[in-house]
Scaffold this motif. Structure first.
Motif, PDB file in Angstrom:
ATOM      1  N   VAL A 163      14.949  12.872  23.319  1.00  0.00           N
ATOM      2  CA  VAL A 163      15.544  11.492  24.298  1.00  0.00           C
ATOM      3  C   VAL A 163      16.563  12.617  24.992  1.00  0.00           C
ATOM      4  CG1 VAL A 163      16.659   9.602  24.463  1.00  0.00           C
ATOM      5  CG2 VAL A 163      14.426   9.887  23.830  1.00  0.00           C
ATOM      6  N   GLN A 164      17.672  12.947  24.030  1.00  0.00           N
ATOM      7  CA  GLN A 164      18.937  12.997  24.685  1.00  0.00           C
ATOM      8  C   GLN A 164      19.055  14.081  25.285  1.00  0.00           C
ATOM      9  OE1 GLN A 164      21.128  12.807  20.785  1.00  0.00           O
ATOM     10  NE2 GLN A 164      22.588  11.039  21.119  1.00  0.00           N
ATOM     11  N   MET A 165      18.139  15.320  25.062  1.00  0.00           N
ATOM     12  CA  MET A 165      18.643  15.992  26.187  1.00  0.00           C
ATOM     13  C   MET A 165      17.535  15.796  27.332  1.00  0.00           C
ATOM     14  SD  MET A 165      17.630  19.313  22.878  1.00  0.00           S
ATOM     15  CE  MET A 165      17.432  20.250  24.163  1.00  0.00           C
ATOM     16  N   ALA A 166      16.905  15.012  27.420  1.00  0.00           N
ATOM     17  CA  ALA A 166      15.720  14.929  28.932  1.00  0.00           C
ATOM     18  C   ALA A 166      17.033  14.027  30.152  1.00  0.00           C
ATOM     19  CB  ALA A 166      15.017  14.449  28.209  1.00  0.00           C
ATOM     20  N   LYS A 167      17.338  13.199  29.409  1.00  0.00           N
ATOM     21  CA  LYS A 167      19.048  12.388  29.882  1.00  0.00           C
ATOM     22  C   LYS A 167      19.965  13.414  30.277  1.00  0.00           C
ATOM     23  CE  LYS A 167      19.212   8.720  30.475  1.00  0.00           C
ATOM     24  NZ  LYS A 167      18.690   8.224  32.368  1.00  0.00           N
ATOM     25  N   ALA A 168      20.425  14.386  29.663  1.00  0.00           N
ATOM     26  CA  ALA A 168      21.056  15.369  29.753  1.00  0.00           C
ATOM     27  C   ALA A 168      21.309  15.570  30.999  1.00  0.00           C
ATOM     28  CB  ALA A 168      22.047  16.149  28.590  1.00  0.00           C
ATOM     29  N   GLU A 169      19.543  15.862  31.152  1.00  0.00           N
ATOM     30  CA  GLU A 169      19.015  17.161  32.703  1.00  0.00           C
ATOM     31  C   GLU A 169      18.612  15.460  33.457  1.00  0.00           C
ATOM     32  OE1 GLU A 169      16.455  19.892  30.716  1.00  0.00           O
ATOM     33  OE2 GLU A 169      17.623  20.368  29.573  1.00  0.00           O
ATOM     34  N   GLY A 170      18.927  14.678  33.521  1.00  0.00           N
ATOM     35  CA  GLY A 170      18.315  13.816  34.813  1.00  0.00           C
ATOM     36  C   GLY A 170      17.213  13.425  34.506  1.00  0.00           C
ATOM     37  N   LEU A 171      17.246  13.506  33.574  1.00  0.00           N
ATOM     38  CA  LEU A 171      15.533  12.753  33.595  1.00  0.00           C
ATOM     39  C   LEU A 171      15.322  11.153  33.206  1.00  0.00           C
ATOM     40  CD1 LEU A 171      13.187  15.313  31.969  1.00  0.00           C
ATOM     41  CD2 LEU A 171      13.143  14.977  34.139  1.00  0.00           C
ATOM     42  N   ARG A 172      14.476  10.615  34.209  1.00  0.00           N
ATOM     43  CA  ARG A 172      14.408   9.456  33.574  1.00  0.00           C
ATOM     44  C   ARG A 172      13.323   9.101  32.149  1.00  0.00           C
ATOM     45  NH1 ARG A 172      10.786   4.131  35.495  1.00  0.00           N
ATOM     46  NH2 ARG A 172      11.056   2.382  34.608  1.00  0.00           N
ATOM     47  N   VAL A 173      14.499   8.579  30.864  1.00  0.00           N
ATOM     48  CA  VAL A 173      12.992   8.267  29.971  1.00  0.00           C
ATOM     49  C   VAL A 173      12.841   7.135  29.240  1.00  0.00           C
ATOM     50  CG1 VAL A 173      13.224   8.746  26.697  1.00  0.00           C
ATOM     51  CG2 VAL A 173      14.616  10.362  29.248  1.00  0.00           C
ATOM     52  N   ILE A 174      11.240   6.907  29.210  1.00  0.00           N
ATOM     53  CA  ILE A 174      10.663   5.394  28.660  1.00  0.00           C
ATOM     54  C   ILE A 174      10.528   6.221  27.037  1.00  0.00           C
ATOM     55  CG2 ILE A 174       8.490   4.319  28.720  1.00  0.00           C
ATOM     56  CD1 ILE A 174      10.793   3.950  31.125  1.00  0.00           C
ATOM     57  N   LEU A 184      18.577   1.951  17.469  1.00  0.00           N
ATOM     58  CA  LEU A 184      19.006   3.429  17.531  1.00  0.00           C
ATOM     59  C   LEU A 184      18.271   3.968  18.441  1.00  0.00           C
ATOM     60  CD1 LEU A 184      19.950   6.588  16.468  1.00  0.00           C
ATOM     61  CD2 LEU A 184      17.137   6.020  15.049  1.00  0.00           C
ATOM     62  N   VAL A 185      17.103   4.074  19.397  1.00  0.00           N
ATOM     63  CA  VAL A 185      16.341   4.783  20.206  1.00  0.00           C
ATOM     64  C   VAL A 185      17.186   4.315  21.929  1.00  0.00           C
ATOM     65  CG1 VAL A 185      14.183   4.712  21.943  1.00  0.00           C
ATOM     66  CG2 VAL A 185      14.392   4.816  19.225  1.00  0.00           C
ATOM     67  N   ARG A 186      17.774   2.847  21.422  1.00  0.00           N
ATOM     68  CA  ARG A 186      18.441   2.936  23.358  1.00  0.00           C
ATOM     69  C   ARG A 186      19.663   3.548  22.911  1.00  0.00           C
ATOM     70  NH1 ARG A 186      16.158  -0.772  26.479  1.00  0.00           N
ATOM     71  NH2 ARG A 186      15.061  -2.883  24.949  1.00  0.00           N
ATOM     72  N   ALA A 187      20.236   3.750  21.659  1.00  0.00           N
ATOM     73  CA  ALA A 187      21.697   4.069  21.927  1.00  0.00           C
ATOM     74  C   ALA A 187      21.738   6.278  22.279  1.00  0.00           C
ATOM     75  CB  ALA A 187      22.774   4.240  20.447  1.00  0.00           C
ATOM     76  N   LEU A 188      20.697   6.033  21.938  1.00  0.00           N
ATOM     77  CA  LEU A 188      20.093   7.920  22.169  1.00  0.00           C
ATOM     78  C   LEU A 188      19.923   7.707  23.944  1.00  0.00           C
ATOM     79  CD1 LEU A 188      17.499   8.222  19.476  1.00  0.00           C
ATOM     80  CD2 LEU A 188      19.704   9.923  19.578  1.00  0.00           C
ATOM     81  N   GLY A 189      19.766   6.873  24.322  1.00  0.00           N
ATOM     82  CA  GLY A 189      20.228   6.848  25.661  1.00  0.00           C
ATOM     83  C   GLY A 189      18.982   7.022  26.211  1.00  0.00           C
ATOM     84  N   ALA A 190      17.849   6.724  26.116  1.00  0.00           N
ATOM     85  CA  ALA A 190      16.546   5.498  26.548  1.00  0.00           C
ATOM     86  C   ALA A 190      16.513   4.633  27.592  1.00  0.00           C
ATOM     87  CB  ALA A 190      15.553   5.211  25.729  1.00  0.00           C
TER      88      ALA A 190
END
Length: 313
Positions: A163-174, A184-190
């Motif tokens: 999740v965190q690496m995908a967000k760092a690379e500009g992806l939208r994460v579900i 927790l999962v929201r805090a990770l950036g989902a």
């Protein structure tokens, strides 16, 4: 030297502290004085005898993550590392030298990189194998910035890094989560969190009617996740693609076999840089001395661990 190993396969009780010969670094190699080794799913499979160990004689020493200090550099080894450097490494425990549950491990220098700045050995030990698995997952799916990625098992260590690496690379994460893990999962950036479970694909599809571009199946759900993926999308499987059935609707299956990234120093050091930048969070769920390794395995196999359990030498 002290190590944790097993002379027979079985449950956590087969693990014990053993004394094994101290290894030494040869040409092209460095030796790590291990201070911390994380507990991973593959460690429990090795202990249970579910991973082939051709030619390996007991004691069988698990462990894929090591963090510690360089204490020996092999003659003629060309490396930027120096004696005393704090480092981390992924270890493949299926060879005659065994895994990371030991006071010393010897590895090719390309398998070792400096630990993230400001971390202790215990924290650094949580990153290499799971981080490289997440890195490989994203590389195989190869989604463009702005693409949509679904992650099952998002509260786990692999899922959280993904999740965190995908967000760092500009992806939208579900991502999926239980009610207890949603914060927790929201805090990770989902970007969006749906309830976890075997029918999670329907909930992802409801949130993303067109289907996601890629899916990382960290929860090992298998074929039932395919409904979440758009025609022509991709699925990354952590335990082989067989459980996904037969490809359909132009979906591509990717087998994430992290040993293939062994020795990819740029990938491993990229994880260090992401940790230095705060893009990934190192989560420790508990620390155990070698004598309590069976307890660590029991706790891990009971499920619900968030972060990594670590054996500290």
């Amino acid at each position: 030297m002290k190590a944790v190993g097993a002379f027979a396969f079985g449950g956590p009780e087969v693990l014990r502290v053993v004394d094994v010969p101290e290894p030494h670094a040869g040409p092209g190699e460095v030796r790590i004085r291990v201070h911390a080794a994380a507990v991973n799913p593959s460690d429990t499979l090795i202990r249970a005898g579910l991973v082939p160990l051709p030619g390996v004689r007991p004691p069988y020493i698990p462990g894929q993550d090591a963090a510690g200090v360089v204490d020996q550099i092999g003659e003629g080894t060309v490396t930027g590392l120096r004696i005393g450097d704090r480092v981390m490494a992924m270890v493949i425990p299926i060879g005659p030298r065994g895994g990371a549950y030991a006071e010393h491990v010897v590895l090719p220098e390309s398998w070792v990189t400096r630990a993230p700045a400001g971390t202790g050995h215990v924290e650094a030990a949580t990153l290499p194998m799971n981080g490289l698995t997440a890195r490989m997952t994203l590389d195989l799916l190869d989604l463009p910035p702005g693409g949509t990625l679904a992650v099952t098992g998002a509260a786990g260590t692999f899922g959280g890094y993904t999740v965190q690496m995908a967000k760092a690379e500009g992806l939208r994460v579900i991502a999926d989560a239980s009610p207890a893990d949603e914060e927790l999962v929201r805090a990770l950036g989902a970007d969006l969190v749906v309830a976890r479970g075997d029918d999670v694909a329907a909930r992802i599809r409801q949130a993303v009617p067109e289907g996601v571009d890629g899916l990382a199946d960290g929860a090992l759900i298998g074929a039932s996740v395919l409904g979440a993926v758009r025609d022509g999308g991709g699925v990354a499987a952590l335990r082989g693609t067989g459980a996904l059935g037969t490809p359909e609707r132009g979906i591509t299956f990717h087998n994430v076999y992290v040993p293939d990234y062994g020795g990819y120093h740029d990938k491993l050091d990229g994880l260090r840089q992401m940790a230095d930048d705060g893009a990934v969070t190192l989560r420790v769920a508990g620390v155990f001395p070698p004598e309590q390794a069976p307890d660590a395995h029991r706790l891990f196999e009971a499920g619900g661990v968030r972060g990594r359990l670590v054996i500290e030498f």
